[in-house]
Design an enzyme around this catalytic site. Structure first.
Site, PDB file in Angstrom:
ATOM      1  N   ASN A  38      27.575  14.973  32.654  1.00 26.93           N
ATOM      2  CA  ASN A  38      27.471  15.851  31.483  1.00 26.93           C
ATOM      3  C   ASN A  38      27.298  14.974  30.245  1.00 26.93           C
ATOM      4  O   ASN A  38      27.419  13.754  30.326  1.00 26.93           O
ATOM      5  CB  ASN A  38      28.662  16.808  31.369  1.00 26.93           C
ATOM      6  CG  ASN A  38      29.972  16.077  31.267  1.00 26.93           C
ATOM      7  OD1 ASN A  38      30.090  15.098  30.529  1.00 26.93           O
ATOM      8  ND2 ASN A  38      30.972  16.523  32.011  1.00 26.93           N
ATOM      9  N   VAL A  47      29.465  16.508  41.695  1.00 29.38           N
ATOM     10  CA  VAL A  47      29.070  15.171  42.137  1.00 29.38           C
ATOM     11  C   VAL A  47      29.571  14.109  41.151  1.00 29.38           C
ATOM     12  O   VAL A  47      29.910  12.983  41.545  1.00 29.38           O
ATOM     13  CB  VAL A  47      27.537  15.121  42.365  1.00 29.38           C
ATOM     14  CG1 VAL A  47      26.753  15.130  41.085  1.00 29.38           C
ATOM     15  CG2 VAL A  47      27.153  13.947  43.230  1.00 29.38           C
ATOM     16  N   ASP A  48      29.643  14.461  39.880  1.00 28.12           N
ATOM     17  CA  ASP A  48      30.153  13.557  38.835  1.00 28.12           C
ATOM     18  C   ASP A  48      31.588  13.132  39.165  1.00 28.12           C
ATOM     19  O   ASP A  48      31.920  11.930  39.181  1.00 28.12           O
ATOM     20  CB  ASP A  48      30.104  14.317  37.496  1.00 28.12           C
ATOM     21  CG  ASP A  48      30.260  13.425  36.288  1.00 28.12           C
ATOM     22  OD1 ASP A  48      30.262  12.191  36.438  1.00 28.12           O
ATOM     23  OD2 ASP A  48      30.375  13.980  35.176  1.00 28.12           O
ATOM     24  N   ILE A 140      27.259  23.359  39.142  1.00 30.72           N
ATOM     25  CA  ILE A 140      27.951  24.018  38.030  1.00 30.72           C
ATOM     26  C   ILE A 140      26.946  24.488  36.962  1.00 30.72           C
ATOM     27  O   ILE A 140      27.153  25.517  36.320  1.00 30.72           O
ATOM     28  CB  ILE A 140      28.986  23.040  37.422  1.00 30.72           C
ATOM     29  CG1 ILE A 140      30.030  22.642  38.481  1.00 30.72           C
ATOM     30  CG2 ILE A 140      29.667  23.656  36.205  1.00 30.72           C
ATOM     31  CD1 ILE A 140      30.768  21.348  38.187  1.00 30.72           C
ATOM     32  N   TYR A 141      25.844  23.750  36.775  1.00 31.16           N
ATOM     33  CA  TYR A 141      24.876  24.088  35.720  1.00 31.16           C
ATOM     34  C   TYR A 141      23.956  25.247  36.090  1.00 31.16           C
ATOM     35  O   TYR A 141      23.167  25.717  35.254  1.00 31.16           O
ATOM     36  CB  TYR A 141      24.070  22.862  35.296  1.00 31.16           C
ATOM     37  CG  TYR A 141      24.830  21.924  34.362  1.00 31.16           C
ATOM     38  CD1 TYR A 141      26.163  22.165  34.035  1.00 31.16           C
ATOM     39  CD2 TYR A 141      24.216  20.821  33.800  1.00 31.16           C
ATOM     40  CE1 TYR A 141      26.858  21.311  33.177  1.00 31.16           C
ATOM     41  CE2 TYR A 141      24.901  19.958  32.934  1.00 31.16           C
ATOM     42  CZ  TYR A 141      26.224  20.213  32.631  1.00 31.16           C
ATOM     43  OH  TYR A 141      26.901  19.381  31.786  1.00 31.16           O
TER      44      TYR A 141
HETATM   45  P1  ADP Z   1      25.392  20.060  37.788  1.00 28.44           P
HETATM   46  O1  ADP Z   1      26.505  20.172  36.774  1.00 28.44           O
HETATM   47  O2  ADP Z   1      24.247  19.193  37.310  1.00 28.44           O
HETATM   48  O3  ADP Z   1      24.960  21.386  38.301  1.00 28.44           O
HETATM   49  P2  ADP Z   1      27.034  19.539  40.172  1.00 28.44           P
HETATM   50  O4  ADP Z   1      27.739  18.288  40.473  1.00 28.44           O
HETATM   51  O5  ADP Z   1      27.838  20.742  39.898  1.00 28.44           O
HETATM   52  O6  ADP Z   1      26.012  19.193  38.977  1.00 28.44           O
HETATM   53  O7  ADP Z   1      26.055  19.887  41.371  1.00 28.44           O
HETATM   54  C1  ADP Z   1      24.838  19.242  41.600  1.00 28.44           C
HETATM   55  C2  ADP Z   1      24.528  19.291  43.091  1.00 28.44           C
HETATM   56  O8  ADP Z   1      25.235  18.229  43.733  1.00 28.44           O
HETATM   57  C3  ADP Z   1      24.954  20.578  43.802  1.00 28.44           C
HETATM   58  O9  ADP Z   1      23.882  21.018  44.603  1.00 28.44           O
HETATM   59  C4  ADP Z   1      26.149  20.144  44.655  1.00 28.44           C
HETATM   60  O10 ADP Z   1      26.200  20.871  45.871  1.00 28.44           O
HETATM   61  C5  ADP Z   1      25.814  18.703  44.937  1.00 28.44           C
HETATM   62  N1  ADP Z   1      26.946  17.810  45.227  1.00 28.44           N
HETATM   63  C6  ADP Z   1      28.244  17.911  44.867  1.00 28.44           C
HETATM   64  N2  ADP Z   1      28.951  16.861  45.311  1.00 28.44           N
HETATM   65  C7  ADP Z   1      28.069  16.056  45.980  1.00 28.44           C
HETATM   66  C8  ADP Z   1      28.168  14.813  46.696  1.00 28.44           C
HETATM   67  N3  ADP Z   1      29.330  14.161  46.803  1.00 28.44           N
HETATM   68  N4  ADP Z   1      27.048  14.301  47.260  1.00 28.44           N
HETATM   69  C9  ADP Z   1      25.852  14.942  47.147  1.00 28.44           C
HETATM   70  N5  ADP Z   1      25.689  16.102  46.498  1.00 28.44           N
HETATM   71  C10 ADP Z   1      26.783  16.658  45.928  1.00 28.44           C
END
Ligand code: ADP
Length: 188
Positions: A38, A47-48, A140-141
């Site tokens: 973010n 993922v962050d 989340i976005y």
């Molecule tokens: P954003 O805020 O950009 O939407 P998110 O982290 O919420 O980012 O999600 C982005 C994508 O990453 C989603 O499709 C989620 O399922 C995926 N994701 C979450 N954790 C992991 C991980 N450890 N490895 C790979 N993909 C992941």
């Protein structure tokens, strides 16, 4: 038990210079992995959160230094910046900020495309051989997954066709719906 970095190599599907893998991006040992960060760069969910947890405090310290320096106001959507990967098997984390989905009339598509282009440009400038991407903005976005997948595949294909570095890009997805969408898009 954590997966050894070699697991994903044998499980990944190959589509020319693009590879595709369903699993956890924090386990991928490419020279760089991309973080769907973010604007604050100071951590979040999804993922962050997983990247900061697995990579340890060194990544957050590097992000704090960026915020104390030229990124005082944070990172704008579409931009990308590179830090250490701390304890992760990757060497670098490229942090990029995806657009929050707002119905599609707020330049979301162009901002998402910029995330891929600017991340790849950083990899190219640093002559990194390979970079792994999560589905930026598709968690989340709230970006619709099918549209986001089409943009991701289009931008990465275009960049790779025009550049020697990175040699390969890896798409890493978590869920089955995303797996199906990427398989469809990559087979076109
Ligand atoms: P954003 O805020 O950009 O939407 P998110 O982290 O919420 O980012 O999600 C982005 C994508 O990453 C989603 O499709 C989620 O399922 C995926 N994701 C979450 N954790 C992991 C991980 N450890 N490895 C790979 N993909 C992941």
């Amino acid at each position: 038990m954590t997966a050894s970095p070699t697991d994903w190599h044998s499980q990944a599907q190959n589509f020319g210079r693009i590879r595709f893998y369903q699993g956890d991006i924090t386990k991928i040992d490419t020279p760089a992995i991309v973080n769907a960060a973010n604007s604050s760069l100071l951590g979040g969910g999804g993922v962050d959160g997983a990247i900061h947890r697995a990579g340890g405090p060194e990544i957050l310290e590097a992000c704090r230094r960026l915020r104390a320096g030229h990124l005082g106001k944070g990172l704008a959507p579409g931009q990308a910046v590179m830090t250490t990967a701390g304890r992760l098997p990757a060497a670098h984390v490229i942090h990029t900020v995806g657009p929050v989905w707002n119905g599609g009339q707020k330049d979301e598509a162009e901002k998402l495309a910029s995330c891929y282009r600017n991340s790849l440009r950083l990899a190219a400038e640093n002559q990194l051989d390979s970079v792994a991407f999560p589905g930026i903005s598709t968690g989340i976005y709230g970006y619709p997954k099918a549209e986001a997948t089409a943009i991701a595949v289009r931008e990465v294909r275009q960049f790779l066709a025009q550049h020697d570095f990175p040699n390969t890009a890896v798409f890493v997805v978590f869920d089955d719906q995303s797996r199906q969408l990427y398989e469809q898009e990559l087979s076109k």
